[in-house]
Design an enzyme around this catalytic site. Structure first.
Site, PDB file in Angstrom:
ATOM      1  N   TYR A 119       1.454  -0.730  -2.435  1.00  0.00           N
ATOM      2  CA  TYR A 119       2.201  -1.844  -3.011  1.00  0.00           C
ATOM      3  C   TYR A 119       1.391  -2.490  -4.127  1.00  0.00           C
ATOM      4  O   TYR A 119       0.157  -2.485  -4.093  1.00  0.00           O
ATOM      5  CB  TYR A 119       2.487  -2.921  -1.956  1.00  0.00           C
ATOM      6  CG  TYR A 119       3.601  -2.603  -0.986  1.00  0.00           C
ATOM      7  CD1 TYR A 119       4.912  -2.994  -1.251  1.00  0.00           C
ATOM      8  CD2 TYR A 119       3.339  -1.944   0.203  1.00  0.00           C
ATOM      9  CE1 TYR A 119       5.933  -2.728  -0.351  1.00  0.00           C
ATOM     10  CE2 TYR A 119       4.352  -1.667   1.108  1.00  0.00           C
ATOM     11  CZ  TYR A 119       5.644  -2.062   0.816  1.00  0.00           C
ATOM     12  OH  TYR A 119       6.653  -1.793   1.713  1.00  0.00           O
TER      13      TYR A 119
ATOM     14  N   ASP B 179      12.306  -6.180   1.349  1.00  0.00           N
ATOM     15  CA  ASP B 179      13.037  -7.443   1.483  1.00  0.00           C
ATOM     16  C   ASP B 179      13.881  -7.753   0.259  1.00  0.00           C
ATOM     17  O   ASP B 179      13.737  -7.128  -0.796  1.00  0.00           O
ATOM     18  CB  ASP B 179      12.044  -8.597   1.697  1.00  0.00           C
ATOM     19  CG  ASP B 179      11.299  -8.486   3.007  1.00  0.00           C
ATOM     20  OD1 ASP B 179      11.806  -7.827   3.928  1.00  0.00           O
ATOM     21  OD2 ASP B 179      10.202  -9.082   3.107  1.00  0.00           O
TER      22      ASP B 179
END
Length: 248
Positions: A110, A52
């Site tokens: 992540y 994003d």
């Protein structure tokens, strides 16, 4: 014609995410332009993870097809000279012609970085999420344990997620504290839109005392986005690596 795999690192601060879109510059757009310029071909990369706006990466993966005579390993060096300082091709290598970064069996890792102090650190404002209130590490770890394994993560994805299957498997979810910096590390076989940031937002509510650790199990079972916490800001999130299993 050969297929080239790229490992790409970037600071996502100045970009509207990975995927090309009409409202701003993206990582994919910059790579396409620079690769096309260097290789003298019309290059269109295929990315493994569509991060994003504002999200960073150290190990995103992309592929493209080319007729160039430049040796695969040298492509990274040639293109890096033309890229902006906030995007780097870490590695370039040839892969089989049918290899696809999204459809191969893999694990993604992540990290979400939090700066937990009374006042923010301006030197970390672009790579951490500032949290001024105290957090309970033990309770956050208890809550995180409920998320490990295979679950339906419908409660932990953006309502605009356009997928038929919201079941994912998390192999590891750890929380570490190093003085003011907290790192939430999560490794899984795939992630839904905003999934990591919603998990972080929910764990922060546990850490602050708004939710009990057991509440996370209830949120999972609810399969309702409204049951979970808010979506944590993008700047604390880094795609650390994508590991492809043997034969993928």
């Amino acid at each position: 014609m050969k297929r080239i795999k790229l490992t790409v690192a970037y600071d996502g601060t100045n970009y509207c995410g990975w995927q090309i879109q009409p409202n701003g510059i993206t990582i994919e757009e910059v790579l396409n332009k620079r690769l096309s310029h260097v290789l003298k071909e019309d290059i269109r990369v295929i990315g493994a993870s569509r991060t994003d706006s504002g999200v960073h990466a150290l190990g995103n993966v992309a592929v493209f097809d080319t007729d160039t005579s430049i040796p695969p390993v040298r492509i990274a060096y040639a293109v890096n000279q033309k890229l902006p300082e906030d995007i780097v091709i870490v590695k370039s290598e040839e892969v089989p012609a049918d290899w696809h970064p999204r459809y191969c069996d893999c694990e993604k890792t992540y990290e979400y970085h939090i700066w937990n102090a009374e006042v923010p650190d301006p030197t970390r404002r672009l790579t951490t999420c500032f949290v001024s209130y105290k957090l309970n590490l033990d309770k956050m770890r208890q809550a995180a344990a409920y998320l490990i394994g295979e679950h339906d993560f419908a409660s932990f994805c953006n309502v605009r997620t356009n997928v038929e299957n919201t079941v994912r498997r998390i192999y590891e979810l750890t929380i570490e504290q190093n003085e003011c910096e907290w790192i939430i590390r999560i490794r899984g076989n795939g992630f839904l839109y905003n999934m990591v940031r919603i998990i972080v937002g929910t764990l922060l509510r546990v850490g602050r005392g708004y939710y009990t650790p057991q509440k996370v199990e209830e949120i999972l079972k609810a399969q309702d986005r409204q049951a979970a916490g808010g979506t944590a800001p993008p700047q604390g999130l880094i795609l650390k690596e994508i590991t492809y299993h043997s034969g993928s």
